[in-house]
Write an enzyme that holds these catalytic residues in place. Sequence first.
Site, PDB file in Angstrom:
ATOM      1  N   GLU A  89       0.817  -1.217   0.000  1.00 38.90           N
ATOM      2  CA  GLU A  89       0.000   0.000   0.000  1.00 38.90           C
ATOM      3  C   GLU A  89       0.847   1.260   0.000  1.00 38.90           C
ATOM      4  OE1 GLU A  89      -2.721   0.119   3.240  1.00 38.90           O
ATOM      5  OE2 GLU A  89      -3.619  -1.805   2.732  1.00 38.90           O
ATOM      6  N   CYS A 102       3.333   8.336   1.381  1.00 36.50           N
ATOM      7  CA  CYS A 102       3.689   7.354   2.403  1.00 36.50           C
ATOM      8  C   CYS A 102       3.984   6.044   1.677  1.00 36.50           C
ATOM      9  CB  CYS A 102       2.528   7.196   3.387  1.00 36.50           C
ATOM     10  SG  CYS A 102       2.821   5.892   4.601  1.00 36.50           S
ATOM     11  N   CYS A 109       5.237  -7.380   7.581  1.00 34.97           N
ATOM     12  CA  CYS A 109       6.189  -6.889   8.582  1.00 34.97           C
ATOM     13  C   CYS A 109       6.278  -7.930   9.683  1.00 34.97           C
ATOM     14  CB  CYS A 109       5.692  -5.556   9.152  1.00 34.97           C
ATOM     15  SG  CYS A 109       6.822  -4.854  10.369  1.00 34.97           S
ATOM     16  N   CYS A 113       3.236  -5.275  15.721  1.00 35.45           N
ATOM     17  CA  CYS A 113       2.612  -4.291  16.615  1.00 35.45           C
ATOM     18  C   CYS A 113       1.100  -4.546  16.684  1.00 35.45           C
ATOM     19  CB  CYS A 113       2.881  -2.877  16.129  1.00 35.45           C
ATOM     20  SG  CYS A 113       4.640  -2.525  15.979  1.00 35.45           S
ATOM     21  N   CYS A 116      -1.528  -2.566  14.412  1.00 34.29           N
ATOM     22  CA  CYS A 116      -1.217  -2.388  12.998  1.00 34.29           C
ATOM     23  C   CYS A 116      -1.643  -3.605  12.182  1.00 34.29           C
ATOM     24  CB  CYS A 116       0.291  -2.167  12.865  1.00 34.29           C
ATOM     25  SG  CYS A 116       0.866  -2.181  11.175  1.00 34.29           S
ATOM     26  N   CYS A 331      -2.885   1.855   7.952  1.00 35.75           N
ATOM     27  CA  CYS A 331      -1.889   1.020   7.302  1.00 35.75           C
ATOM     28  C   CYS A 331      -2.334  -0.445   7.241  1.00 35.75           C
ATOM     29  CB  CYS A 331      -0.622   1.163   8.138  1.00 35.75           C
ATOM     30  SG  CYS A 331       0.704   0.102   7.709  1.00 35.75           S
TER      31      CYS A 331
HETATM   32  S1  SF4 Z   1       3.560  -0.433  12.949  1.00 34.19           S
HETATM   33 FE1  SF4 Z   1       3.118  -2.148  11.539  1.00 34.19          FE
HETATM   34  S2  SF4 Z   1       4.501  -1.837   9.822  1.00 34.19           S
HETATM   35 FE2  SF4 Z   1       5.281  -0.558  11.509  1.00 34.19          FE
HETATM   36  S3  SF4 Z   1       6.758  -1.853  12.603  1.00 34.19           S
HETATM   37 FE3  SF4 Z   1       4.794  -2.196  13.627  1.00 34.19          FE
HETATM   38  S4  SF4 Z   1       3.885  -4.004  12.588  1.00 34.19           S
HETATM   39 FE4  SF4 Z   1       5.538  -3.202  11.285  1.00 34.19          FE
END
Ligand code: SF4
Length: 341
Positions: A89, A102, A109, A113, A116, A331
Amino acid sequence: MKTLLLDFSQSELEGEFSTLGIERYRAEQVYKWISAGTDFDEMSNLPKSLRTLLAEKYDSVGAKIVKDAVSRDGTVKFLYELRDGKLIEGVLMKYKYGYTLCASTQVGCRMGCAFCASGRDGLERNLTSGEILSEVVCANAYLAKRENARIGNVVLMGSGEPLDNYDNVTAFLDLLTPSQGIGQRGVSLSTCGITPNIRRLADDGYSVTLCLSLHATTDEQRKKVMPTANAYKIEDIISAAEYYFGKSGRRVIVEYAMMRGVNISDSDAVRLRNLTKNFPCHINLIPLNDTDSSLSGVNKSEARAFLSKLTSLGASATIRRSLGEDIEGACGQLKRRYTKK
Ligand code: SF4
């Protein structure tokens, strides 16, 4: 997969072409075309035989926009398809001072987190430098078709942890100025705090704006929302940020997603102020987006109260304006919904 031409700098392209017996000046011509996102067929100052040879051996651009969702406020969310079919994205945001893109640095990833959507399925692969650059090239080509404007700033805040893909991300930074005319002062890099690579970025002489995704004021609190907190302590992350400021001279941005019942108490405000008071730093307060996670965001009055407590303690802080709320703004959401469909 074929070799991606956008992975090369112009001088590397000259070297590559010389092995094929292609004249040096052709590299300059081709570099201009690929930096504008042009297909081989349309490279009008190249002979057809050369265009055919290049198309057989190379890909010019490493991504294409397969969906664009336009918000009422002008924000555009892109879904890009990479050459192997993977999806990433990007978000194009219009500010008074111009356009900011962005961009993503990885497919998925591995940082996990809790707030996210990009990290839900783990890391699929790193993007190459040319693939990250392709996101900017495609977005500039998209803009060029609609208005006489170009992207002035890039924020590496899409899917992926940029410092988990250090070599390709720094190679992208090296390519960005000659290819797209965007200098490091126009780039922000967001990290969840991989401290060795924050120091390495400083030692390697980069001067992008460093954005620290902190989101908590104690290690225990941070471990609940960011698994990476098990590897890197807040104290060490702050020390690495100070080191980065010392070397680059760039003010650091601390990103802080406000979560009800987690990190917005008065004690959090005091700790956050204390963590950030020894070096030039601005705190960006983010009202948490709805990412189908179990965490709760905050309402406007809770956000304002936390901001006011922080500023009364002397911190430089603002609440980040939310853009593109009507177009699956957070995101990873657009990709998840597109993939489900
Ligand atoms: S916010 Fe999302 S993209 Fe960024 S480091 Fe954490 S899991 Fe990865």
